[in-house]
Design a protein around this motif. Structure first.
Motif, PDB file in Angstrom:
ATOM      1  N   PRO A 123      -6.229 -37.586   8.786  1.00 17.75           N
ATOM      2  CA  PRO A 123      -5.112 -37.010   8.025  1.00 17.75           C
ATOM      3  C   PRO A 123      -5.444 -35.632   7.442  1.00 17.75           C
ATOM      4  N   ARG A 124      -6.693 -35.424   7.050  1.00 16.75           N
ATOM      5  CA  ARG A 124      -7.049 -34.127   6.464  1.00 16.75           C
ATOM      6  C   ARG A 124      -7.085 -33.031   7.518  1.00 16.75           C
ATOM      7  N   LEU A 125      -7.574 -33.355   8.699  1.00 17.03           N
ATOM      8  CA  LEU A 125      -7.557 -32.366   9.781  1.00 17.03           C
ATOM      9  C   LEU A 125      -6.125 -32.088  10.212  1.00 17.03           C
ATOM     10  N   LYS A 126      -5.303 -33.138  10.315  1.00 16.26           N
ATOM     11  CA  LYS A 126      -3.907 -32.936  10.708  1.00 16.26           C
ATOM     12  C   LYS A 126      -3.172 -32.099   9.669  1.00 16.26           C
ATOM     13  N   TRP A 127      -3.510 -32.271   8.379  1.00 14.47           N
ATOM     14  CA  TRP A 127      -2.904 -31.418   7.358  1.00 14.47           C
ATOM     15  C   TRP A 127      -3.304 -29.959   7.574  1.00 14.47           C
ATOM     16  N   LEU A 128      -4.599 -29.716   7.844  1.00 18.85           N
ATOM     17  CA  LEU A 128      -5.069 -28.347   8.055  1.00 18.85           C
ATOM     18  C   LEU A 128      -4.359 -27.703   9.242  1.00 18.85           C
ATOM     19  N   VAL A 129      -4.203 -28.445  10.308  1.00 20.42           N
ATOM     20  CA  VAL A 129      -3.542 -27.926  11.502  1.00 20.42           C
ATOM     21  C   VAL A 129      -2.067 -27.650  11.211  1.00 20.42           C
ATOM     22  N   ASP A 130      -1.406 -28.569  10.521  1.00 24.48           N
ATOM     23  CA  ASP A 130      -0.007 -28.351  10.168  1.00 24.48           C
ATOM     24  C   ASP A 130       0.144 -27.137   9.257  1.00 24.48           C
ATOM     25  N   TYR A 131      -0.776 -26.985   8.307  1.00 23.96           N
ATOM     26  CA  TYR A 131      -0.726 -25.814   7.425  1.00 23.96           C
ATOM     27  C   TYR A 131      -0.835 -24.529   8.248  1.00 23.96           C
ATOM     28  N   ALA A 132      -1.774 -24.488   9.192  1.00 19.48           N
ATOM     29  CA  ALA A 132      -1.951 -23.303  10.028  1.00 19.48           C
ATOM     30  C   ALA A 132      -0.686 -22.984  10.811  1.00 19.48           C
ATOM     31  N   TYR A 152      -1.693 -28.679  -1.764  1.00 27.71           N
ATOM     32  CA  TYR A 152      -1.899 -29.652  -0.693  1.00 27.71           C
ATOM     33  C   TYR A 152      -0.687 -30.541  -0.456  1.00 27.71           C
ATOM     34  N   GLU A 153      -0.014 -30.972  -1.513  1.00 28.17           N
ATOM     35  CA  GLU A 153       1.059 -31.955  -1.373  1.00 28.17           C
ATOM     36  C   GLU A 153       2.449 -31.332  -1.280  1.00 28.17           C
ATOM     37  N   SER A 154       2.512 -30.004  -1.162  1.00 32.64           N
ATOM     38  CA  SER A 154       3.797 -29.308  -1.113  1.00 32.64           C
ATOM     39  C   SER A 154       4.108 -28.821   0.292  1.00 32.64           C
ATOM     40  N   ARG A 155       5.409 -28.710   0.596  1.00 28.93           N
ATOM     41  CA  ARG A 155       5.817 -28.105   1.859  1.00 28.93           C
ATOM     42  C   ARG A 155       5.754 -26.586   1.811  1.00 28.93           C
ATOM     43  N   SER A 156       5.596 -26.016   0.611  1.00 24.99           N
ATOM     44  CA  SER A 156       5.406 -24.569   0.528  1.00 24.99           C
ATOM     45  C   SER A 156       4.003 -24.225   1.016  1.00 24.99           C
ATOM     46  N   LEU A 157       3.752 -22.923   1.173  1.00 24.62           N
ATOM     47  CA  LEU A 157       2.406 -22.457   1.509  1.00 24.62           C
ATOM     48  C   LEU A 157       1.635 -22.049   0.263  1.00 24.62           C
ATOM     49  N   GLY A 158       2.227 -22.287  -0.925  1.00 19.70           N
ATOM     50  CA  GLY A 158       1.595 -21.799  -2.134  1.00 19.70           C
ATOM     51  C   GLY A 158       1.888 -20.321  -2.331  1.00 19.70           C
ATOM     52  N   TYR A 159       0.891 -19.573  -2.789  1.00 15.48           N
ATOM     53  CA  TYR A 159       1.150 -18.162  -3.109  1.00 15.48           C
ATOM     54  C   TYR A 159      -0.096 -17.320  -2.902  1.00 15.48           C
ATOM     55  N   VAL A 160       0.119 -16.017  -2.738  1.00 15.24           N
ATOM     56  CA  VAL A 160      -0.963 -15.031  -2.774  1.00 15.24           C
ATOM     57  C   VAL A 160      -0.781 -14.199  -4.044  1.00 15.24           C
ATOM     58  N   GLU A 216     -13.756 -11.981  -2.504  1.00 12.01           N
ATOM     59  CA  GLU A 216     -13.941 -13.354  -2.965  1.00 12.01           C
ATOM     60  C   GLU A 216     -13.415 -13.498  -4.394  1.00 12.01           C
ATOM     61  N   PRO A 217     -12.949 -14.705  -4.743  1.00 11.12           N
ATOM     62  CA  PRO A 217     -12.734 -15.877  -3.882  1.00 11.12           C
ATOM     63  C   PRO A 217     -11.460 -15.735  -3.054  1.00 11.12           C
ATOM     64  N   GLU A 218     -11.560 -16.108  -1.781  1.00 10.77           N
ATOM     65  CA  GLU A 218     -10.442 -15.911  -0.850  1.00 10.77           C
ATOM     66  C   GLU A 218      -9.390 -17.004  -0.930  1.00 10.77           C
ATOM     67  N   GLU A 219      -9.835 -18.272  -0.911  1.00  7.67           N
ATOM     68  CA  GLU A 219      -8.887 -19.365  -0.737  1.00  7.67           C
ATOM     69  C   GLU A 219      -9.256 -20.563  -1.611  1.00  7.67           C
ATOM     70  N   ARG A 220      -8.254 -21.254  -2.057  1.00  7.40           N
ATOM     71  CA  ARG A 220      -8.471 -22.518  -2.757  1.00  7.40           C
ATOM     72  C   ARG A 220      -7.268 -23.433  -2.512  1.00  7.40           C
ATOM     73  N   ILE A 221      -7.453 -24.723  -2.826  1.00  8.81           N
ATOM     74  CA  ILE A 221      -6.410 -25.710  -2.565  1.00  8.81           C
ATOM     75  C   ILE A 221      -6.270 -26.623  -3.780  1.00  8.81           C
ATOM     76  N   PHE A 222      -5.014 -26.939  -4.134  1.00  9.85           N
ATOM     77  CA  PHE A 222      -4.735 -27.777  -5.306  1.00  9.85           C
ATOM     78  C   PHE A 222      -4.395 -29.187  -4.860  1.00  9.85           C
ATOM     79  N   TYR A 223      -5.094 -30.171  -5.468  1.00 10.45           N
ATOM     80  CA  TYR A 223      -4.859 -31.565  -5.117  1.00 10.45           C
ATOM     81  C   TYR A 223      -5.055 -32.438  -6.349  1.00 10.45           C
TER      82      TYR A 223
END
Length: 544
Positions: A239-248, A399-407, A155-162
C-alpha cells in the motif's frame, strides 16, 4: 441538493480529511480572497455561435496563436532566427498558460508548474534557454551540466504528513514493514534498469522529451496497459508503494496509476535519472515557479509582439497562407490577419474549434486527447505555519489527502531563524477517471467552498494556521493537463495530430508530447517554429 461541509470535503479531498477537518473546533473567520480565473468564461464563447469578421486582414509573416509555453517558445525560436514580422495572440490577460505566476507584497508565486527538473544532458532548447538565463555554470567530467546552486531547491526538500506528524521524504517509512521496504527496493531497481535501457540505435528507452525516446516495441508495448495493471502483474502490492506511485502520477499527470499507461508511469521514474537512482542535480525552482521561464522567453521578444486579450475563432488555410479571424475579448471588435505561416499553439480540443476545415470534418485523432482539471490556490500567511515533526520543506505533502499538499514560495530565502510572512501554493488535481464530471465539480464550487476545502486540508497539519491566513486566491484550470491514458502516447492519433496542415499551418502544444510538461511544450514550440522557418524559405540549423 446542497452538500454538507463534511460531504463537500469528502467529495474533493477524501473521507480521511473530512473526518479530521470536521472535528469540533473553535469558530473562525473566513479567509478573504477570490476566484481569479476568467479565461474559462471567455474561451467558451468559441461554442456560442458565429462571431463577427473584420473587413480587412493585416499581413504578417508568422502569426502564433496562443501565448503559453509552446507559443512563446515558437516566438523565441523565430526571434533568434531574425524573423521580425511575428505576432503572438493570447486570449488571457497575460501570457504563460499554466506556467503563469502572480506576485504580492510578500512574494512571487506560481499559478501552475513550479519547478523544472535539472536536465541530464547539455543539449536541446531547454538547455539553451537556461544558458540565456545564466542558470548553467558548466559541464562536469561525465558531460552533465551543472547549475547555479541558488536556483537548485535547497534542503529540506520534501516531507509528508501522516496522523499528526511530519516525516522526511515522500515515502512513508515510519511503520513500514520489511515487505514494504523490500518492494520499494525492488521497484527502485526496476526503475533504474529502465533508466539505463538503450535500444540498438543508442536511444534511451525513456527520454526527455518523449520524442527522443526509443520507439522499439519492447518498450512501447507498455503503453497499452495501465500502470496499475503493470504494478499488479509485477507483484508490487505494498500500500505504501502504491501510494507513492499514485502520488507521482497525480503530480505529473493529474490522475492515479489506474488512469495512465505503464509507459507513462515508468517514464516518470526513469526518464530523468541516470540508471543509478540519481535524478541529475535535482530541481530548479524560483518563487514564481516556471513563471520565471516564461519571463525569460518574453524577454527575448520585441516589445509589443505579444498581444493579450484576443480571442481567435477561425483559422482558414489557403494556397498562400492562412487567414486568422479574432475578436478583442474586452470590446468584441473584430480583427483579422493574413499570415504567410501560422503556429497554432493551443490544445487539440481548442484547435478543433478554430481550424475551419476541421469544423466540417472532425479529425479522427481528436477523441484520443483527454484533459484533466486542476485547482491551484495561493494562501498568504503573516508567519510561516507551525507544525510537528520534520521541519517546513519546499514540498509538503499530506498522505491522507487527495490534494498534493503545497510548496513554499519563499523556501529559498527562509532560514530556521527566519519565520516571516510567506505564501503557500496548494495543488489539487481532480484525478477521477470521469473528467467531465470532475470539471463540473471544479467549476460549480464557489469561492466559499474552495476556502473551506483549502483550510480543511491544511488546518490538521498546522495548528493555528487560520489566525495567520491573510488572503487566499484560487485558480481553476478546467482542461489543465493532457492525460497519458493507456494506448495514447504510442498510438497513431497523437502522431497524426503532430502533422502540419499543408505548408502554412503548424501545431505546437505540450499535449502533442502526451505529457503536460515544460520540456514537451518547449520542444513542440521550437519544432513548429522551425517548420515555419522552412515555409518562409529561411535556412537555420535545428535546435532539436
Amino acid at each position: 441538493m446542497e452538500l454538507t461541509r463534511r460531504e463537500l470535503v469528502a467529495a474533493f479531498l477524501g473521507s480521511a480529511v473530512a473526518a479530521s477537518a470536521c472535528r469540533k473546533t473553535a469558530p473562525r473567520e473566513p479567509v478573504p480572497g477570490a476566484l481569479v480565473d476568467r479565461v474559462v468564461d471567455t474561451g467558451h464563447r468559441l461554442r456560442a455561435g458565429p462571431l463577427p469578421l473584420a473587413a480587412e486582414a493585416q499581413p504578417v509573416d508568422v502569426l502564433v496563436v496562443g501565448g503559453g509555453v509552446a507559443g512563446l517558445s515558437a516566438a523565441w525560436r523565430l526571434a533568434a532566427a531574425g524573423v521580425k514580422d511575428v505576432r503572438v495572440l493570447e486570449l488571457d490577460a497575460e501570457a504563460g498558460g499554466t506556467s503563469r505566476s502572480g506576485k504580492n507584497a510578500v512574494s512571487a508565486y506560481p499559478w501552475g508548474a513550479h519547478y523544472l527538473p535539472a536536465p541530464l544532458v547539455d543539449a536541446g532548447p531547454v538547455m539553451r534557454l537556461l544558458r540565456e538565463m545564466d542558470a548553467v555554470t558548466g559541464v562536469d567530467d561525465q558531460g552533465q551540466p551543472t547549475f547555479d546552486e541558488t536556483l537548485l531547491v535547497s534542503e529540506p526538500e520534501e516531507r509528508i504528513f501522516y496522523r499528526g506528524e511530519w516525516y522526511e521524504g515522500l515515502y512513508l517509512r515510519a511503520g513500514a514493514s520489511t515487505e514494504d521496504l523490500e518492494q520499494l527496493r525492488r521497484f527502485e531497481a526496476r526503475m533504474n534498469a529502465f533508466a539505463a535501457a538503450r535500444d540498438g540505435r543508442g536511444r534511451k528507452a525513456f527520454a526527455v522529451p518523449t520524442a527522443l525516446s526509443s520507439d522499439d516495441a519492447e518498450w512501447t508495448a507498455l503503453d497499452k496497459l495501465s500502470f496499475a495493471h503493470w504494478l499488479e502483474a509485477e507483484g508490487f502490492r505494498s500500500p505504501r508503494l502504491k501510494w507513492l506511485v499514485d502520488y507521482a502520477c497525480r503530480d505529473d499527470y493529474g490522475t492515479t496509476a489506474e488512469g495512465v499507461s505503464a509507459w507513462a508511469g515508468i517514464w516518470y521514474f526513469a526518464a530523468r535519472q541516470n540508471g543509478q537512482g540519481e535524478r541529475s542535480e535535482g530541481f530548479l525552482s524560483w518563487p514564481e515557479g516556471n513563471g520565471r521561464l516564461v519571463h525569460q522567453l518574453l524577454s527575448a521578444l520585441p516589445p509589443g509582439q505579444v498581444e493579450p486579450g484576443v480571442l481567435v475563432h477561425t483559422v482558414t488555410p489557403g494556397p498562400d497562407g492562412c487567414r486568422v479571424d479574432a475578436v478583442e475579448a474586452g470590446t468584441g471588435r473584430p480583427r483579422a490577419w493574413r499570415a504567410r505561416q501560422v503556429v497554432l499553439a493551443c490544445p487539440r480540443f481548442v484547435a478543433a474549434h478554430l481550424v475551419a476545415p476541421w469544423r466540417e470534418r472532425r479529425p479522427e485523432w481528436l477523441g484520443a486527447f483527454q484533459y484533466g482539471p486542476w485547482v491551484v490556490a495561493n494562501l498568504t500567511l503573516s508567519e510561516a505555519p507551525l507544525s510537528r515533526g520534520f521541519p517546513l520543506s519546499w514540498d509538503n505533502v499530506l498522505y491522507e489527502s487527495r490534494s498534493l499538499g503545497y510548496v513554499v514560495a519563499t523556501h529559498q530565502r527562509l532560514r530556521m531563524d527566519e519565520q516571516g510572512p510567506t505564501v503557500l501554493t496548494w495543488y489539487l488535481p481532480m484525478a477521477g477517471l470521469d473528467m467531465k464530471a470532475e470539471r463540473q465539480k471544479v467549476l460549480s464550487a464557489s469561492y466559499g467552498d474552495w476556502e473551506g476545502l483549502v483550510m480543511a486540508d491544511l488546518m490538521p497539519a498546522h495548528p493555528g494556521i487560520a489566525s495567520r491566513a491573510r488572503r487566499l486566491e484560487v485558480m481553476r484550470w478546467g482542461h489543465a493537463m493532457v492525460r497519458p491514458v493507456p494506448g495514447f502516447l504510442w498510438g497513431p492519433e497523437r502522431l497524426a495530430a503532430q502533422e502540419s496542415l499543408g505548408e502554412q499551418l503548424h501545431f505546437a502544444h505540450s499535449d502533442l508530447g502526451g505529457l503536460a510538461l515544460f520540456e514537451e511544450a518547449n520542444w513542440f514550440g521550437v519544432k513548429a517554429a522551425e517548420r515555419a522557418l522552412k515555409g518562409l524559405g529561411r535556412e537555420s540549423p535545428s535546435w532539436l
